[in-house]
Design an enzyme around this catalytic site. Structure first.
Site, short mmCIF file in Angstrom:
data_model
loop_
_atom_site.label_atom_id
_atom_site.label_comp_id
_atom_site.label_asym_id
_atom_site.label_seq_id
_atom_site.Cartn_x
_atom_site.Cartn_y
_atom_site.Cartn_z
N CYS B 17 -0.06 -6.29 -4.79
CA CYS B 17 -0.13 -5.36 -5.91
C CYS B 17 -0.06 -6.17 -7.20
O CYS B 17 0.82 -7.02 -7.30
CB CYS B 17 1.06 -4.39 -5.83
SG CYS B 17 1.29 -3.38 -7.29
N PRO B 18 -0.93 -5.98 -8.19
CA PRO B 18 -1.92 -4.93 -8.31
C PRO B 18 -3.33 -5.36 -7.90
O PRO B 18 -4.30 -4.68 -8.25
CB PRO B 18 -1.90 -4.65 -9.82
CG PRO B 18 -1.67 -6.00 -10.43
CD PRO B 18 -0.81 -6.77 -9.44
#
Lengths: 142, 79
Positions: B17-18
């Site tokens: 993430c991201p």
């Protein structure tokens, strides 16, 4: 086109790897939410943006120093993109601006040419606070 | 679900993430309306973030399937 009603303003004061990751990731989160982002880099947060500095940075916070080497190793092993690449990606996709603090720049004798191109400009605190005043979210990352 | 043909497939397995979400946004933006984009991800954040983004950005979530240790999230570009 970003949602004109929502904007993130962020002060980045800390200049260690572990403090710059949150800045890059928060900026990415804002981009996902279609928000413009204004980042004000000041004091130690400004140093890693000097020319050639982003990829050389290895230091971590003093208060978790004993975990620093393990963290860097885990990041490398798992091929986590650097904080700088993460921030650059956010800037490529969204409307992210990085502003260097004029006071800190003057203090260390730094001009626009001393920074990586990701830094848009050098601005005074008055201008940044005006940006923050029109933002819906402001964060201080110390 | 696995028979849903995607115009483009992003293999973001191993990204954190991201990463998968940002890659998806990039690809959706450069796609044509009606294109179907599949993203493969084993990141926990993206599993929640991607559907939320798809809804907000007013695209269509064709589906999410959990395969062998990863998710295949399929999105159709609507505008």
């Amino acid at each position: 086109m970003a949602d004109e009603n929502r904007k993130l303003a962020m002060v980045v004061f800390g200049g260690t790897v572990d403090k710059l990751y949150p800045a890059a990731i928060m900026a990415s989160g804002a981009v996902m939410n279609d928000m413009d982002v204004d980042i004000f880099i000041t004091f130690w947060g400004m140093m890693p943006f000097r020319k050639g500095a982003p990829y050389q940075l290895q230091s971590v916070s003093k208060d978790h120093e004993e975990m620093g080497a393990a963290m860097m190793r885990a990041m490398q092993e798992k091929k986590v993109p650097s904080w700088y690449d993460t921030l650059q990606q956010a800037k490529e996709i969204g409307n992210v601006h990085v502003h260097a603090c004029a006071m800190t720049a003057d203090l260390f004798g730094l001009g626009q040419d001393d920074f990586e191109p990701i830094v848009d400009d050098i601005i005074g605190v008055g201008e940044f606070i005006d940006m923050a005043a029109s933002a819906t979210t402001t964060m201080y990352l110390g | 679900m696995s028979d849903v043909q995607a115009t483009k497939e992003i293999d973001a397995r191993g990204s954190f993430c991201p990463g998968p979400m940002m890659e998806l946004i990039r690809v959706v933006r450069s796609s044509e309306v009606g294109d179907v984009v599949a993203v493969l991800s084993n990141d926990q954040g993206s599993r929640r973030d991607i559907p939320t983004w798809v809804e907000k950005a007013k695209h269509e979530l064709v589906g999410i399937e959990t395969l062998d240790g990863y998710d295949r999230i399929v999105v159709k570009k609507l505008h």
